[in-house]
Design a protein around this motif. Structure first.
Motif, short mmCIF file in Angstrom:
data_model
loop_
_atom_site.label_atom_id
_atom_site.label_comp_id
_atom_site.label_asym_id
_atom_site.label_seq_id
_atom_site.Cartn_x
_atom_site.Cartn_y
_atom_site.Cartn_z
N ALA A 1 0.82 -1.20 0.00
CA ALA A 1 0.00 0.00 0.00
C ALA A 1 0.86 1.25 0.00
N LEU A 2 1.88 1.28 0.84
CA LEU A 2 2.76 2.44 0.91
C LEU A 2 3.53 2.63 -0.39
N ALA A 3 3.97 1.53 -0.98
CA ALA A 3 4.69 1.61 -2.24
C ALA A 3 3.82 2.19 -3.35
N GLY A 4 2.52 1.98 -3.22
CA GLY A 4 1.57 2.50 -4.20
C GLY A 4 1.11 3.91 -3.90
N GLY A 5 1.69 4.52 -2.87
CA GLY A 5 1.36 5.90 -2.54
C GLY A 5 0.19 6.08 -1.59
N ALA A 6 -0.24 5.00 -0.95
CA ALA A 6 -1.37 5.08 -0.03
C ALA A 6 -1.00 5.83 1.24
N SER A 7 -2.00 6.35 1.92
CA SER A 7 -1.80 7.04 3.19
C SER A 7 -1.52 6.03 4.29
N ALA A 8 -1.07 6.53 5.43
CA ALA A 8 -0.84 5.67 6.58
C ALA A 8 -2.14 4.99 7.01
N GLY A 9 -3.24 5.73 6.92
CA GLY A 9 -4.54 5.16 7.29
C GLY A 9 -4.93 4.00 6.42
N THR A 10 -4.76 4.16 5.12
CA THR A 10 -5.09 3.08 4.18
C THR A 10 -4.15 1.90 4.35
N ALA A 11 -2.87 2.19 4.50
CA ALA A 11 -1.87 1.12 4.62
C ALA A 11 -2.09 0.28 5.87
N THR A 12 -2.39 0.93 6.99
CA THR A 12 -2.61 0.17 8.23
C THR A 12 -3.94 -0.58 8.18
N ALA A 13 -4.94 -0.01 7.51
CA ALA A 13 -6.21 -0.72 7.35
C ALA A 13 -6.02 -1.97 6.48
N ASP A 14 -5.23 -1.83 5.41
CA ASP A 14 -4.93 -2.99 4.58
C ASP A 14 -4.18 -4.06 5.37
N ALA A 15 -3.29 -3.60 6.23
CA ALA A 15 -2.53 -4.54 7.07
C ALA A 15 -3.46 -5.31 8.00
N ALA A 16 -4.42 -4.61 8.60
CA ALA A 16 -5.36 -5.26 9.52
C ALA A 16 -6.21 -6.29 8.79
#
Length: 212
Positions: free
Chosen positions: A146-161
């Motif tokens: 997610a982060l590599a794709g430019g996502a925000s911290a909120g999106t990246a941590t939600a994807d992780a969850a």
């Protein structure tokens, strides 16, 4: 620092994780009673309660101090496997983040990855062993992507969850190859791994804290 995560949010994460394992103590114990020592819920609740209390008392000013306090408290107060494993995870996380009060999302992801490497060094777990690795590893892969794709911290941590929960659920079908559960052999299949369940709470509460 764009999208930086302040220390207050990381502290809130720890409070939320403490609250989650306390609230889910009986469920985690029930999971552990099927394939382990029936103490995972009690151990995690006791350990995180002590760790957050210690952090609140000492009020660390930097990320490394915060997670060192939490990690050391877990190692010293929790028996079984969960204390050393989670303690090592937080110690490695803090050491990687360093003396900062605002954490870049990519730095947090790297710190979490170092935490997983600490768990692997201690427990020698691999994918498919039916351990917390099966929730943590896919969570970090999703966060990195997610982060590599430019996502925000909120999106990246939600994807992780979300990925952690998927990994957790996949442990039900697995035959345990590590820990007490491995003694059961084929009988360990059909039960969710308790470590993967608490690890999913770790990432769900991180996402909640980042989202505010």
């Amino acid at each position: 620092m764009t999208d930086a995560i302040p220390l207050t949010v990381l502290t809130d994460w720890l409070h939320r994780f403490r609250d989650a394992v306390v609230a889910q103590r009986d469920w985690l114990t029930e999971l552990d009673s099927a394939i382990g020592d029936a103490d995972h819920g009690a151990n995690m609740a006791r350990g995180m309660t002590a760790a957050v209390e210690k952090a609140d008392q000492t009020a660390p000013a930097t990320a490394d101090e915060l997670f060192k306090t939490v990690g050391m408290t877990l190692v010293s107060t929790v028996g079984g496997a969960s204390g050393p494993l989670y303690g090592t995870f937080f110690l490695r996380l803090g050491a990687t983040l360093g003396p900062v009060s605002d954490v870049d999302p990519a730095a947090l992801a790297a710190g979490l990855r170092a935490g997983l490497e600490g768990i692997v060094a201690r427990g020698k777990a691999e994918a498919g062993d039916k351990t917390l690795f099966d929730a943590v590893a896919p969570a970090l892969d999703a966060m990195d992507a997610a982060l590599a794709g430019g996502a925000s911290a909120g999106t990246a941590t939600a994807d992780a969850a979300t990925a952690a929960a998927t990994g957790r659920d996949a442990t039900i079908a697995l035959v345990a190859r590590k820990g007490r559960a491995s003694y059961l052999g084929e009988r360990s299949a059909g039960h969710m791994d308790p470590g993967s369940a608490s690890a999913t709470l770790l990432f769900e509460t991180l996402a909640a804290a980042v989202a505010g």
